[in-house]
Write a protein that holds these residues in place. Structure first.
Motif, PDB file in Angstrom:
ATOM      1  N   MET A  15      -1.782  35.507   3.045  1.00 52.46           N
ATOM      2  CA  MET A  15      -2.711  36.364   3.749  1.00 52.46           C
ATOM      3  C   MET A  15      -3.803  35.510   4.387  1.00 52.46           C
ATOM      4  SD  MET A  15      -5.356  39.281   2.358  1.00 52.46           S
ATOM      5  CE  MET A  15      -4.120  40.367   1.759  1.00 52.46           C
ATOM      6  N   SER A  16      -4.112  35.814   5.620  1.00 54.73           N
ATOM      7  CA  SER A  16      -5.151  35.117   6.363  1.00 54.73           C
ATOM      8  C   SER A  16      -6.519  35.660   5.955  1.00 54.73           C
ATOM      9  CB  SER A  16      -4.902  35.334   7.854  1.00 54.73           C
ATOM     10  OG  SER A  16      -5.823  34.606   8.606  1.00 54.73           O
ATOM     11  N   LYS A  17      -7.530  34.797   6.081  1.00 53.21           N
ATOM     12  CA  LYS A  17      -8.883  35.232   5.746  1.00 53.21           C
ATOM     13  C   LYS A  17      -9.887  34.474   6.592  1.00 53.21           C
ATOM     14  CE  LYS A  17      -9.484  32.124   1.747  1.00 53.21           C
ATOM     15  NZ  LYS A  17      -9.547  30.911   2.367  1.00 53.21           N
ATOM     16  N   ILE A  18     -11.117  34.983   6.589  1.00 51.56           N
ATOM     17  CA  ILE A  18     -12.216  34.262   7.229  1.00 51.56           C
ATOM     18  C   ILE A  18     -12.533  33.074   6.330  1.00 51.56           C
ATOM     19  CG2 ILE A  18     -14.622  34.381   7.951  1.00 51.56           C
ATOM     20  CD1 ILE A  18     -12.997  36.182   9.643  1.00 51.56           C
ATOM     21  N   VAL A  19     -12.605  31.881   6.903  1.00 46.05           N
ATOM     22  CA  VAL A  19     -12.796  30.679   6.104  1.00 46.05           C
ATOM     23  C   VAL A  19     -14.243  30.528   5.649  1.00 46.05           C
ATOM     24  CG1 VAL A  19     -12.609  28.161   6.101  1.00 46.05           C
ATOM     25  CG2 VAL A  19     -10.862  29.516   7.253  1.00 46.05           C
ATOM     26  N   ALA A  20     -15.198  30.705   6.557  1.00 43.89           N
ATOM     27  CA  ALA A  20     -16.596  30.428   6.205  1.00 43.89           C
ATOM     28  C   ALA A  20     -17.536  31.305   7.033  1.00 43.89           C
ATOM     29  CB  ALA A  20     -16.907  28.950   6.441  1.00 43.89           C
ATOM     30  N   LYS A  27      -7.178  26.083  11.513  1.00 48.54           N
ATOM     31  CA  LYS A  27      -8.388  26.850  11.811  1.00 48.54           C
ATOM     32  C   LYS A  27      -9.600  26.211  11.137  1.00 48.54           C
ATOM     33  CE  LYS A  27      -8.827  31.028  10.066  1.00 48.54           C
ATOM     34  NZ  LYS A  27      -8.782  32.503   9.870  1.00 48.54           N
ATOM     35  N   GLU A  28      -9.469  25.861   9.873  1.00 44.39           N
ATOM     36  CA  GLU A  28     -10.575  25.237   9.141  1.00 44.39           C
ATOM     37  C   GLU A  28     -10.963  23.903   9.778  1.00 44.39           C
ATOM     38  OE1 GLU A  28     -11.956  24.204   4.600  1.00 44.39           O
ATOM     39  OE2 GLU A  28     -10.054  25.203   4.937  1.00 44.39           O
ATOM     40  N   ALA A  29      -9.964  23.109  10.182  1.00 43.74           N
ATOM     41  CA  ALA A  29     -10.244  21.807  10.803  1.00 43.74           C
ATOM     42  C   ALA A  29     -10.931  21.966  12.156  1.00 43.74           C
ATOM     43  CB  ALA A  29      -8.944  21.021  10.955  1.00 43.74           C
ATOM     44  N   ILE A  30     -10.458  22.892  12.973  1.00 46.64           N
ATOM     45  CA  ILE A  30     -11.078  23.140  14.286  1.00 46.64           C
ATOM     46  C   ILE A  30     -12.542  23.522  14.108  1.00 46.64           C
ATOM     47  CG2 ILE A  30     -11.153  24.753  16.240  1.00 46.64           C
ATOM     48  CD1 ILE A  30      -8.053  24.841  16.077  1.00 46.64           C
ATOM     49  N   ASP A  61     -18.373  23.052  14.177  1.00 44.61           N
ATOM     50  CA  ASP A  61     -19.635  23.240  13.449  1.00 44.61           C
ATOM     51  C   ASP A  61     -20.415  21.939  13.311  1.00 44.61           C
ATOM     52  OD1 ASP A  61     -19.512  25.981  13.094  1.00 44.61           O
ATOM     53  OD2 ASP A  61     -18.682  25.865  11.069  1.00 44.61           O
ATOM     54  N   SER A  62     -19.712  20.840  13.048  1.00 42.39           N
ATOM     55  CA  SER A  62     -20.408  19.563  12.850  1.00 42.39           C
ATOM     56  C   SER A  62     -21.072  19.067  14.128  1.00 42.39           C
ATOM     57  CB  SER A  62     -19.445  18.503  12.306  1.00 42.39           C
ATOM     58  OG  SER A  62     -18.510  18.119  13.301  1.00 42.39           O
ATOM     59  N   ARG A  63     -20.695  19.647  15.256  1.00 41.51           N
ATOM     60  CA  ARG A  63     -21.269  19.270  16.550  1.00 41.51           C
ATOM     61  C   ARG A  63     -22.069  20.426  17.176  1.00 41.51           C
ATOM     62  NH1 ARG A  63     -16.739  16.897  15.164  1.00 41.51           N
ATOM     63  NH2 ARG A  63     -16.357  14.717  15.692  1.00 41.51           N
ATOM     64  N   ASP A  64     -22.359  21.441  16.371  1.00 42.47           N
ATOM     65  CA  ASP A  64     -23.183  22.594  16.793  1.00 42.47           C
ATOM     66  C   ASP A  64     -22.615  23.350  17.998  1.00 42.47           C
ATOM     67  OD1 ASP A  64     -25.099  22.173  14.766  1.00 42.47           O
ATOM     68  OD2 ASP A  64     -26.075  20.638  15.987  1.00 42.47           O
ATOM     69  N   TRP A  65     -21.314  23.575  18.010  1.00 46.89           N
ATOM     70  CA  TRP A  65     -20.682  24.266  19.135  1.00 46.89           C
ATOM     71  C   TRP A  65     -20.544  25.771  18.937  1.00 46.89           C
ATOM     72  CZ3 TRP A  65     -20.307  23.039  23.949  1.00 46.89           C
ATOM     73  CH2 TRP A  65     -20.267  21.700  24.322  1.00 46.89           C
ATOM     74  N   LEU A 117      -9.257  33.267  15.297  1.00 50.63           N
ATOM     75  CA  LEU A 117     -10.257  32.311  15.771  1.00 50.63           C
ATOM     76  C   LEU A 117     -11.510  33.036  16.253  1.00 50.63           C
ATOM     77  CD1 LEU A 117      -8.011  29.772  17.729  1.00 50.63           C
ATOM     78  CD2 LEU A 117      -8.849  29.592  15.381  1.00 50.63           C
ATOM     79  N   ALA A 118     -11.329  34.163  16.906  1.00 51.63           N
ATOM     80  CA  ALA A 118     -12.463  34.938  17.413  1.00 51.63           C
ATOM     81  C   ALA A 118     -13.371  35.389  16.275  1.00 51.63           C
ATOM     82  CB  ALA A 118     -11.965  36.147  18.215  1.00 51.63           C
ATOM     83  N   VAL A 119     -12.794  35.947  15.240  1.00 50.95           N
ATOM     84  CA  VAL A 119     -13.616  36.461  14.142  1.00 50.95           C
ATOM     85  C   VAL A 119     -14.225  35.331  13.317  1.00 50.95           C
ATOM     86  CG1 VAL A 119     -12.461  38.704  14.072  1.00 50.95           C
ATOM     87  CG2 VAL A 119     -11.634  36.864  12.598  1.00 50.95           C
ATOM     88  N   GLU A 120     -13.539  34.203  13.256  1.00 55.94           N
ATOM     89  CA  GLU A 120     -14.110  33.033  12.572  1.00 55.94           C
ATOM     90  C   GLU A 120     -15.362  32.574  13.308  1.00 55.94           C
ATOM     91  OE1 GLU A 120     -14.370  30.423   9.452  1.00 55.94           O
ATOM     92  OE2 GLU A 120     -12.668  31.790   9.659  1.00 55.94           O
ATOM     93  N   ALA A 121     -15.299  32.549  14.642  1.00 56.61           N
ATOM     94  CA  ALA A 121     -16.467  32.155  15.436  1.00 56.61           C
ATOM     95  C   ALA A 121     -17.629  33.116  15.196  1.00 56.61           C
ATOM     96  CB  ALA A 121     -16.098  32.105  16.922  1.00 56.61           C
ATOM     97  N   ALA A 122     -17.345  34.406  15.152  1.00 57.41           N
ATOM     98  CA  ALA A 122     -18.397  35.401  14.903  1.00 57.41           C
ATOM     99  C   ALA A 122     -19.004  35.218  13.518  1.00 57.41           C
ATOM    100  CB  ALA A 122     -17.844  36.810  15.060  1.00 57.41           C
ATOM    101  N   SER A 123     -18.170  34.978  12.529  1.00 61.88           N
ATOM    102  CA  SER A 123     -18.655  34.786  11.164  1.00 61.88           C
ATOM    103  C   SER A 123     -19.568  33.567  11.058  1.00 61.88           C
ATOM    104  CB  SER A 123     -17.468  34.628  10.204  1.00 61.88           C
ATOM    105  OG  SER A 123     -17.913  34.406   8.885  1.00 61.88           O
ATOM    106  N   ARG A 124     -19.305  32.564  11.909  1.00 61.55           N
ATOM    107  CA  ARG A 124     -20.073  31.317  11.861  1.00 61.55           C
ATOM    108  C   ARG A 124     -21.274  31.307  12.803  1.00 61.55           C
ATOM    109  NH1 ARG A 124     -16.696  26.490   9.906  1.00 61.55           N
ATOM    110  NH2 ARG A 124     -14.918  27.475   8.877  1.00 61.55           N
ATOM    111  N   GLY A 125     -21.605  32.460  13.383  1.00 63.54           N
ATOM    112  CA  GLY A 125     -22.861  32.554  14.109  1.00 63.54           C
ATOM    113  C   GLY A 125     -22.791  32.606  15.619  1.00 63.54           C
ATOM    114  N   ALA A 126     -21.598  32.724  16.208  1.00 63.30           N
ATOM    115  CA  ALA A 126     -21.525  32.904  17.663  1.00 63.30           C
ATOM    116  C   ALA A 126     -22.234  34.207  18.022  1.00 63.30           C
ATOM    117  CB  ALA A 126     -20.068  32.940  18.125  1.00 63.30           C
TER     118      ALA A 126
END
Length: 189
Positions: free
Chosen positions: A1-6, A30-33, A38-42, A58-67
């Motif tokens: 099952m897929s999940k939001i990583v962070a 996904k985690e590596a991308i 994140d390490s470059r503040d993108w 990928l879209a929801v991961e970006a939202a979870s991480r502050g996009a």
């Protein structure tokens, strides 16, 4: 099952597209991308476009991480329904409407997109995409990208490197299992 990583919605489970017509980005990739981004503040505070969004992972991961704004685009109806459900999960978790999903061909969406609309564009096209169509998508994506933006492309590791527009350069290229990910910017930035 897929999940939001962070991020704010980290750990939440995601729905998957049934069948074999959609190839999801693996959790490892996904985690590596996103670690690279994140390490470059993108991601945090930026507008992110996810082309060939599939389940919207990928879209929801970006939202979870502050996009601040995320749009996913896919032409497959089944994938769009799943992506919309995943967007609703994350939008609820972050407490606002960050992720929108568009059901239309990627190239048509890009044609309708004003120039310089996105800080980051993620693209995970089908591995068997026609090279001419891929080049068209890349060219249109760079038109929609801010001058100092970043284009991220996932391809099969065994595929040849795509032809990039003349005013761009590959910042980094990494292999993650069967995938190769290119991080590309315009020359001068």
């Amino acid at each position: 099952m897929s999940k939001i990583v962070a991020g704010q919605a980290g750990g939440l489970p995601l729905k998957s597209v049934p069948g074999t017509n959609t190839r999801p980005t693996t959790e490892r990739t996904k985690e590596a991308i996103f670690s690279w981004l994140d390490s470059r503040d993108w991601i945090a505070g930026n507008a992110v476009l996810d082309l060939y969004t599939g389940s919207g992972g990928l879209a929801v991961e970006a939202a979870s991480r502050g996009a601040t704004k995320v749009t996913g685009v896919d032409n497959a109806r089944t994938a769009v329904l799943v992506a919309e459900a995943n967007a609703a999960i994350v939008n609820k978790a972050v407490g606002q409407q960050i992720v929108d999903i568009n059901h239309m061909p990627v190239q048509r969406f890009l044609q309708m997109t004003p120039e310089s609309s996105w800080d980051v564009i993620l693209a995970d096209p089908p591995y068997d995409i026609d090279e001419e169509q891929l080049l068209g998508t890349i060219t249109q994506a760079f038109r929609a990208l801010m001058d100092d933006g970043l284009f991220v492309l996932e391809r099969a590791a065994k595929s040849d490197e795509p032809q990039w527009p003349s005013d761009t350069y590959v910042v980094d290229a990494r292999r993650y299992g069967e995938a190769k990910v290119y991080f590309v910017r315009r020359t001068g930035y």
